[in-house]
Enzyme design. Sequence first.
Site, PDB file in Angstrom:
ATOM      1  N   TYR A 143      -0.964  -0.084  10.103  1.00  0.00           N
ATOM      2  CA  TYR A 143      -1.213  -0.644   8.761  1.00  0.00           C
ATOM      3  C   TYR A 143       0.014  -0.529   7.836  1.00  0.00           C
ATOM      4  O   TYR A 143       0.410  -1.496   7.180  1.00  0.00           O
ATOM      5  CB  TYR A 143      -2.414   0.091   8.172  1.00  0.00           C
ATOM      6  N   SER A 157       0.828  -1.209   0.000  1.00  0.00           N
ATOM      7  CA  SER A 157       0.000   0.000   0.000  1.00  0.00           C
ATOM      8  C   SER A 157       0.859   1.254   0.000  1.00  0.00           C
ATOM      9  O   SER A 157       1.990   1.256   0.502  1.00  0.00           O
ATOM     10  CB  SER A 157      -0.863   0.002   1.267  1.00  0.00           C
ATOM     11  N   ALA A 158       0.275   2.333  -0.512  1.00  0.00           N
ATOM     12  CA  ALA A 158       0.926   3.645  -0.426  1.00  0.00           C
ATOM     13  C   ALA A 158       1.107   4.068   1.027  1.00  0.00           C
ATOM     14  O   ALA A 158       1.905   4.968   1.314  1.00  0.00           O
ATOM     15  CB  ALA A 158       0.103   4.673  -1.190  1.00  0.00           C
TER      16      ALA A 158
HETATM   17  P1  NAD Z   1     -11.231  -5.734   1.479  1.00  0.00           P
HETATM   18  O1  NAD Z   1     -11.350  -5.487   2.935  1.00  0.00           O
HETATM   19  O2  NAD Z   1     -12.414  -5.500   0.619  1.00  0.00           O
HETATM   20  O3  NAD Z   1     -10.706  -7.222   1.215  1.00  0.00           O
HETATM   21  C1  NAD Z   1      -9.808  -7.892   2.063  1.00  0.00           C
HETATM   22  C2  NAD Z   1     -10.402  -9.240   2.387  1.00  0.00           C
HETATM   23  O4  NAD Z   1      -9.482  -9.973   3.203  1.00  0.00           O
HETATM   24  C3  NAD Z   1     -11.707  -9.141   3.179  1.00  0.00           C
HETATM   25  O5  NAD Z   1     -12.773  -9.732   2.459  1.00  0.00           O
HETATM   26  C4  NAD Z   1     -11.416  -9.880   4.459  1.00  0.00           C
HETATM   27  O6  NAD Z   1     -12.507 -10.652   4.943  1.00  0.00           O
HETATM   28  C5  NAD Z   1     -10.253 -10.769   4.053  1.00  0.00           C
HETATM   29  N1  NAD Z   1      -9.499 -11.208   5.237  1.00  0.00           N
HETATM   30  C6  NAD Z   1      -9.128 -10.452   6.294  1.00  0.00           C
HETATM   31  N2  NAD Z   1      -8.498 -11.220   7.195  1.00  0.00           N
HETATM   32  C7  NAD Z   1      -8.467 -12.477   6.686  1.00  0.00           C
HETATM   33  C8  NAD Z   1      -7.971 -13.704   7.173  1.00  0.00           C
HETATM   34  N3  NAD Z   1      -7.376 -13.785   8.365  1.00  0.00           N
HETATM   35  N4  NAD Z   1      -8.120 -14.809   6.413  1.00  0.00           N
HETATM   36  C9  NAD Z   1      -8.751 -14.732   5.214  1.00  0.00           C
HETATM   37  N5  NAD Z   1      -9.244 -13.591   4.703  1.00  0.00           N
HETATM   38  C10 NAD Z   1      -9.113 -12.476   5.442  1.00  0.00           C
HETATM   39  O7  NAD Z   1      -9.993  -4.844   0.987  1.00  0.00           O
HETATM   40  P2  NAD Z   1      -9.488  -4.507  -0.475  1.00  0.00           P
HETATM   41  O8  NAD Z   1      -9.723  -3.068  -0.679  1.00  0.00           O
HETATM   42  O9  NAD Z   1     -10.028  -5.463  -1.457  1.00  0.00           O
HETATM   43  O10 NAD Z   1      -7.928  -4.739  -0.291  1.00  0.00           O
HETATM   44  C11 NAD Z   1      -7.241  -5.873  -0.795  1.00  0.00           C
HETATM   45  C12 NAD Z   1      -5.750  -5.710  -0.518  1.00  0.00           C
HETATM   46  O11 NAD Z   1      -5.278  -4.513  -1.142  1.00  0.00           O
HETATM   47  C13 NAD Z   1      -5.404  -5.596   0.967  1.00  0.00           C
HETATM   48  O12 NAD Z   1      -4.169  -6.257   1.194  1.00  0.00           O
HETATM   49  C14 NAD Z   1      -5.219  -4.106   1.161  1.00  0.00           C
HETATM   50  O13 NAD Z   1      -4.383  -3.814   2.248  1.00  0.00           O
HETATM   51  C15 NAD Z   1      -4.627  -3.704  -0.172  1.00  0.00           C
HETATM   52  N6  NAD Z   1      -4.831  -2.272  -0.490  1.00  0.00           N
HETATM   53  C16 NAD Z   1      -6.080  -1.819  -0.819  1.00  0.00           C
HETATM   54  C17 NAD Z   1      -6.248  -0.473  -1.120  1.00  0.00           C
HETATM   55  C18 NAD Z   1      -7.594   0.079  -1.515  1.00  0.00           C
HETATM   56  O14 NAD Z   1      -7.686   1.266  -1.871  1.00  0.00           O
HETATM   57  N7  NAD Z   1      -8.677  -0.686  -1.477  1.00  0.00           N
HETATM   58  C19 NAD Z   1      -5.154   0.408  -1.082  1.00  0.00           C
HETATM   59  C20 NAD Z   1      -3.919  -0.094  -0.718  1.00  0.00           C
HETATM   60  C21 NAD Z   1      -3.754  -1.437  -0.454  1.00  0.00           C
END
Ligand code: NAD
Length: 363
Positions: A169, A138-139
């Site tokens: 985070y 992530s950023a």
């Molecule tokens: P999201 O919360 O929609 O999806 C993450 C999923 O991981 C959730 O459905 C959650 O239930 C699942 N999860 C959490 N703990 C778990 C565990 N112990 N076992 C199995 N599953 C588990 O988030 P997203 O926006 O889809 O993000 C996906 C990835 O991208 C993450 O790693 C996040 O940190 C990264 N990210 C997202 C963004 C953004 O803007 N959405 C920005 C930077 C980084």
Amino acid sequence: MHSRSQAEEGVRSTAATTLDKDDLIVITGAGGFIAGALTRYFHEQGFKRLRAVDKKPLPAWYQRVPGVENLSMDLSDPEACTRAVAGAREVYNLAADMGGMGFIERFRIECLRSVLINTHMIEAAYRAGVERFFFSSSACAYNVELQKDPDVRALKESDAYPAMAERGYGWEKLMSEMFCEEYWSERGLKTYIARFHNVYGPYGTWDGGREKAPAALSRKVIEAQDSGDLEITIWGDGTQTRSFMYIDDCVLGVDMIMHCDDLIATPINLGSSDLISINDLVSLIEDIASVVLTRHYDLDAPRGVAGRNSDNTFILDVLGWEPDTPLRQGLAQTYAWIEQQYADRKAGRPTPAGTATASPLAH
Ligand code: NAD
């Protein structure tokens, strides 16, 4: 000697050019926003063996793609990770306990505990002989000292060190990036690390406490119209700046990064370089909704860093591509989806968001 990048050679490898259609691809976090879209993307590319894993119960997944093996498992448990990756050729590890600023500033322990997922997933992938392992960073891994001005200099990959990441985070992401780097250098596991900048689009969190600005502001505009109370509360003073990447660009970028061997164990920005203030984002959503609201500013609410943008020099150099869906176009799609979800919930029809766990304190 400088080896020619894929961009210079005019070729971009993807899963479709690298894998057989019956190779097993494993995607974690697939009940969530980005990994759900990635699962659908691979399904649409014709991959027949997809395994999607998430700890949420199946009715709470945003997307359940036909023909996919869906497993509801907690990946902070090493045995679940072993089960998840068995037989996989590629693993896309996107599972994380995360949300927008309202979540990551309040639930730092939960964010830090994602290190359990990442620790066990990469070890399981290595032991299973997985060929390529993707990690969604992530950023928020970038040094916060560089993000104190809304008129920010875009962040380039080297700006993560000296490290002063987002507390909780961001530090967890940096630590897990380091795992990816060392599993390559010490053990030869090919790892790929994208630092996502804000991603938005349909089939993502739009209420409950984990939602990010584009979805939260869309919902507030919909609520204002529905109630007839034409006001909106914005977190912070609205001058904060960000860039927003549409989900389709994100999944395409993940695919290209995962199959670019110039990028093994090398963190790369995956984000839009189009900077916009939160105030202007609200105006854009108002325009899509054909409404003008009276604005109130909550200066005590979480607001994150003052400004953040993605420097795309590296991705342009190595892939000859950057996320380019116009914000207005992506927001219109997102707004329409949230509006439908809102109407469904109001009518008593089941929606995934209605069954998702909002707060870690709830369990
Ligand atoms: P999201 O919360 O929609 O999806 C993450 C999923 O991981 C959730 O459905 C959650 O239930 C699942 N999860 C959490 N703990 C778990 C565990 N112990 N076992 C199995 N599953 C588990 O988030 P997203 O926006 O889809 O993000 C996906 C990835 O991208 C993450 O790693 C996040 O940190 C990264 N990210 C997202 C963004 C953004 O803007 N959405 C920005 C930077 C980084």
